[in-house]
Design an enzyme around this catalytic site. Structure first.
Site, PDB file in Angstrom:
ATOM      1  N   ASP A  84       0.824  -1.211   0.000  1.00 22.77           N
ATOM      2  CA  ASP A  84       0.000   0.000   0.000  1.00 22.77           C
ATOM      3  C   ASP A  84       0.855   1.257   0.000  1.00 22.77           C
ATOM      4  O   ASP A  84       1.465   1.592   1.021  1.00 22.77           O
ATOM      5  CB  ASP A  84      -0.892  -0.035   1.250  1.00 22.77           C
ATOM      6  CG  ASP A  84      -1.798   1.169   1.367  1.00 22.77           C
ATOM      7  OD1 ASP A  84      -2.051   1.827   0.344  1.00 22.77           O
ATOM      8  OD2 ASP A  84      -2.268   1.447   2.494  1.00 22.77           O
ATOM      9  N   SER A  87       0.007   4.298   2.786  1.00 27.74           N
ATOM     10  CA  SER A  87       0.235   4.261   4.234  1.00 27.74           C
ATOM     11  C   SER A  87       1.668   3.819   4.471  1.00 27.74           C
ATOM     12  O   SER A  87       2.361   3.429   3.521  1.00 27.74           O
ATOM     13  CB  SER A  87      -0.758   3.317   4.917  1.00 27.74           C
ATOM     14  OG  SER A  87      -0.513   1.973   4.544  1.00 27.74           O
ATOM     15  N   ASN A  89       2.879   1.881   7.535  1.00 25.43           N
ATOM     16  CA  ASN A  89       3.178   0.867   8.557  1.00 25.43           C
ATOM     17  C   ASN A  89       2.964  -0.540   8.014  1.00 25.43           C
ATOM     18  O   ASN A  89       2.075  -0.765   7.195  1.00 25.43           O
ATOM     19  CB  ASN A  89       2.252   1.018   9.775  1.00 25.43           C
ATOM     20  CG  ASN A  89       2.598   2.226  10.605  1.00 25.43           C
ATOM     21  OD1 ASN A  89       2.214   3.340  10.282  1.00 25.43           O
ATOM     22  ND2 ASN A  89       3.333   2.015  11.679  1.00 25.43           N
ATOM     23  N   TRP A  91       1.632  -4.059   9.378  1.00 24.22           N
ATOM     24  CA  TRP A  91       0.971  -4.727  10.502  1.00 24.22           C
ATOM     25  C   TRP A  91       0.352  -6.048  10.042  1.00 24.22           C
ATOM     26  O   TRP A  91       0.011  -6.214   8.876  1.00 24.22           O
ATOM     27  CB  TRP A  91      -0.087  -3.842  11.177  1.00 24.22           C
ATOM     28  CG  TRP A  91      -1.295  -3.544  10.354  1.00 24.22           C
ATOM     29  CD1 TRP A  91      -1.509  -2.427   9.598  1.00 24.22           C
ATOM     30  CD2 TRP A  91      -2.464  -4.355  10.179  1.00 24.22           C
ATOM     31  NE1 TRP A  91      -2.725  -2.517   8.963  1.00 24.22           N
ATOM     32  CE2 TRP A  91      -3.327  -3.691   9.298  1.00 24.22           C
ATOM     33  CE3 TRP A  91      -2.862  -5.605  10.694  1.00 24.22           C
ATOM     34  CZ2 TRP A  91      -4.563  -4.208   8.908  1.00 24.22           C
ATOM     35  CZ3 TRP A  91      -4.096  -6.131  10.306  1.00 24.22           C
ATOM     36  CH2 TRP A  91      -4.923  -5.428   9.425  1.00 24.22           C
ATOM     37  N   TYR A 129      -9.741   3.227  10.951  1.00 27.15           N
ATOM     38  CA  TYR A 129     -10.080   3.370   9.537  1.00 27.15           C
ATOM     39  C   TYR A 129     -11.579   3.510   9.408  1.00 27.15           C
ATOM     40  O   TYR A 129     -12.306   3.418  10.402  1.00 27.15           O
ATOM     41  CB  TYR A 129      -9.544   2.195   8.731  1.00 27.15           C
ATOM     42  CG  TYR A 129      -9.705   0.878   9.399  1.00 27.15           C
ATOM     43  CD1 TYR A 129     -10.854   0.141   9.222  1.00 27.15           C
ATOM     44  CD2 TYR A 129      -8.721   0.388  10.245  1.00 27.15           C
ATOM     45  CE1 TYR A 129     -11.019  -1.070   9.845  1.00 27.15           C
ATOM     46  CE2 TYR A 129      -8.886  -0.830  10.880  1.00 27.15           C
ATOM     47  CZ  TYR A 129     -10.040  -1.554  10.675  1.00 27.15           C
ATOM     48  OH  TYR A 129     -10.199  -2.738  11.307  1.00 27.15           O
ATOM     49  N   ASP A 269      -1.807   5.949  -5.135  1.00 29.42           N
ATOM     50  CA  ASP A 269      -2.082   4.998  -4.056  1.00 29.42           C
ATOM     51  C   ASP A 269      -2.454   3.605  -4.578  1.00 29.42           C
ATOM     52  O   ASP A 269      -3.571   3.383  -5.037  1.00 29.42           O
ATOM     53  CB  ASP A 269      -3.232   5.566  -3.205  1.00 29.42           C
ATOM     54  CG  ASP A 269      -3.530   4.693  -2.002  1.00 29.42           C
ATOM     55  OD1 ASP A 269      -2.795   3.723  -1.752  1.00 29.42           O
ATOM     56  OD2 ASP A 269      -4.510   4.991  -1.292  1.00 29.42           O
ATOM     57  N   THR A 272      -5.696   1.961  -3.091  1.00 25.43           N
ATOM     58  CA  THR A 272      -7.041   2.382  -3.498  1.00 25.43           C
ATOM     59  C   THR A 272      -7.377   1.693  -4.822  1.00 25.43           C
ATOM     60  O   THR A 272      -6.662   1.871  -5.800  1.00 25.43           O
ATOM     61  CB  THR A 272      -7.090   3.913  -3.666  1.00 25.43           C
ATOM     62  OG1 THR A 272      -6.975   4.511  -2.372  1.00 25.43           O
ATOM     63  CG2 THR A 272      -8.398   4.368  -4.291  1.00 25.43           C
TER      64      THR A 272
END
Ligand SMILES: *[C@@H]1O[C@H](CO)[C@@H](O)[C@H](O)[C@H]1NC(C)=O
Ligand SMILES: *[C@@H]1O[C@H](CO)[C@@H](O)[C@H](O)[C@H]1NC(C)=O
Ligand SMILES: *[C@@H]1O[C@H](CO)[C@@H](O)[C@H](O)[C@H]1NC(C)=O
Ligand SMILES: *[C@@H]1O[C@H](CO)[C@@H](O)[C@H](O)[C@H]1NC(C)=O
Ligand SMILES: *[C@@H]1O[C@H](CO)[C@@H](O)[C@H](O)[C@H]1NC(C)=O
Ligand SMILES: *[C@@H]1O[C@H](CO)[C@@H](O)[C@H](O)[C@H]1NC(C)=O
Ligand SMILES: *[C@@H]1O[C@H](CO)[C@@H](O)[C@H](O)[C@H]1NC(C)=O
Ligand SMILES: *[C@@H]1O[C@H](CO)[C@@H](O)[C@H](O)[C@H]1NC(C)=O
Ligand SMILES: *[C@@H]1O[C@H](CO)[C@@H](O)[C@H](O)[C@H]1NC(C)=O
Ligand SMILES: *[C@@H]1O[C@H](CO)[C@@H](O)[C@H](O)[C@H]1NC(C)=O
Ligand SMILES: *[C@@H]1O[C@H](CO)[C@@H](O)[C@H](O)[C@H]1NC(C)=O
Length: 387
Positions: A84, A87, A89, A91, A129, A269, A272
């Protein structure tokens, strides 16, 4: 907390590595029209975070999402992650799952005590989110991507997730590829560590998203360089504004010969699926392509009209890129199981345009952290380019 102040530009090259290819997957299920609203809600939230709330991207299984394999820990624990660029991070869900946490129960989970390279961090971690929340703790461990082992990577381990649309997602977690400036808890993103640990030579990555790909051959992410096999012609580069999201100025957007926006702000992005339009222009764009809202607020066009629809021109640093209805109309399944033709334009919820997978699928996209710029060129479209 330790803070990486210098940028990766300043760091010396260490090893003789590399240019690495990550095969991407893509769900081959057709997306369902009822999931599109959830997707739009996530997008609206993503670029309009409330103060002190960090937003993050989620996808559900029916939406196009491009994801691939990584491992964490020693011995390796396997995960599928969404790559992505919206963003910063990494996780994944953590073991053991709470009995009520359905999203955790249906995905691979990280067991820190089963990894000999796990290091306690114990800082809390929370992401909010559009359709739910995620919280847990930070951990540090070895993260391996395409055979490259990043030591001491800090990432989020989710221990509580509200029931969100990603219960059915084909990926377990998210691998953020934007800049550290927008990372939750200021964690150093994994791509930075790939470079600073000398696992790749150049801090550049690029996405080839196969629009007609399959779940096993959905495209390719290259780390450490650009793969000329995936595009035709030359790359047009545009500088980013500053390091946060991957954000650029687009000279203009036009629909056929009608100017829609001059000197416009856009985020690029991969997380998206569709194409985000600023709120104040959104209805105008739907009208311009003759799309009408259904009762769920999705904009549809009759499928037998798609060949009469106009062309969207996106002018970037002097080069014209275009999307035709083949690119911006998305076939989706409605409640009755019929295929309907949905507009790929969604409301970004703010003043930004979002060049998502609808655009990146047609134009090979290069993310260059060395020169702080993004490059685009028409993607090569044939089956042989995935080898
Ligand atoms: C955000 O959080 C920080 C630290 O918890 C706090 O100092 C600050 O006042 C908060 N800002 C807002 C707008 O809530
Ligand atoms: C999530 O949904 C399941 C059933 O679908 C339910 O049992 C559980 O309580 C829900 N959890 C939360 C946190 O809402
Ligand atoms: C995590 O790994 C440890 C050590 O191998 C094991 O004892 C424990 O049962 C595992 N926990 C879960 C939830 O799988
Ligand atoms: C982790 O943090 C919690 C909450 O701040 C604290 O109670 C606990 O003692 C910490 N654990 C370790 C091993 O530091
Ligand atoms: C990772 O952390 C360990 C322990 O702090 C340290 O010995 C090692 O040099 C670090 N490795 C890298 C590549 O930073
Ligand atoms: C998610 O966060 C919001 C705002 O902090 C809170 O009001 C809500 O209760 C949280 N929901 C869950 C399921 O944790
Ligand atoms: C994808 O497949 C459809 C139907 O098989 C075809 O019409 C279309 O041209 C293909 N698009 C690309 C970019 O290959
Ligand atoms: C446009 O491209 C040229 C050549 O690559 C570059 O020097 C210039 O900085 C770019 N302009 C913008 C606004 O990015
Ligand atoms: C499209 O289909 C509708 C309804 O089936 C029909 O009335 C219309 O004439 C068709 N239009 C074209 C351009 O084929
Ligand atoms: C759209 O762009 C493609 C690739 O650059 C080009 O081949 C095509 O002619 C363009 N179409 C229009 C309508 O401008
Ligand atoms: C596929 O695309 C590549 C790159 O544009 C090109 O070199 C190759 O000849 C194409 N193969 C076929 C079968 O069209």
């Amino acid at each position: 907390m330790f803070k990486l102040v210098i940028t990766i530009l300043c760091l010396a090259l260490i090893a003789d590595a590399a240019f690495v290819r990550i095969p991407l997957n893509k769900p081959n299920k057709r997306r369902s029209v009822k999931n599109i609203n959830a997707l739009a809600a996530v997008l609206r939230h993503k670029y309009n975070p409330r103060k002190n709330v960090t937003s993050e991207e989620l996808r559900n299984a029916d939406n196009d999402a491009y994801y691939g394999a990584i491992t964490i820990g020693t011995p390796p624990q396997h995960f599928q992650v969404l790559f992505d660029t919206g963003s910063s991070n990494l996780w994944i869900p953590g073991a053991p799952c709470a009995a009520s946490d359905e999203a955790c129960l249906t995905h691979n989970t990280y067991n820190a005590s089963a990894s000999s390279t796990y290091q306690l961090n114990n800082q809390s971690f929370a992401i909010q989110y559009g359709s739910g929340n995620l919280s847990g703790y930070l951990a540090t461990d070895t993260v391996t991507i395409s055979g490259l082992a990043v030591a001491n990577q800090t990432f989020g381990v989710a221990t509580a997730e509200s029931n969100a649309s990603f219960i059915a997602a084909n990926f377990d977690g998210i691998f953020g590829m934007a800049f550290q400036q927008i990372a939750v808890d200021n964690v150093v993103p994994p791509f930075y560590n790939l470079y600073t640990q000398g696992l790749i030579d150049t801090p550049v990555f690029a996405f080839y998203l196969a629009r007609n790909g399959t779940s096993s051959r959905g495209g390719e992410l290259t780390l450490g360089g650009v793969d000329p096999k995936h595009y035709v012609g030359t790359l047009t580069y545009v500088d980013i504004f500053y390091e946060s999201y991957w954000q650029i100025q687009v000279d203009s957007f036009s629909i056929d010969d009608t100017l829609v926006c001059l000197y416009c702000f856009a985020i690029v992005d991969t997380g998206t699926s569709l194409f985000g339009v600023p709120s104040d222009l959104y209805i105008g764009v739907q009208n311009a392509i003759g799309a009408r809202s259904d009762t769920f607020g999705n904009y549809l066009v009759p499928c037998n009209y798609t060949s009469y629809l106009p062309v969207l021109y996106v002018n970037i640093n002097g080069t014209s890129f275009n999307l035709t209805s083949d690119d911006y109309i998305v076939p989706v399944e409605n409640d009755k199981g019929d295929i309907v033709c949905m507009s790929g334009f969604i409301n970004s919820g703010g003043p930004v345009w979002v060049l998502g997978d609808v655009f990146i699928g047609k134009y090979y996209t290069v993310f260059d952290m060395e020169k702080d710029r993004i490059g685009f060129a028409p993607a090569a479209v044939n089956a042989t380019v995935l080898n």
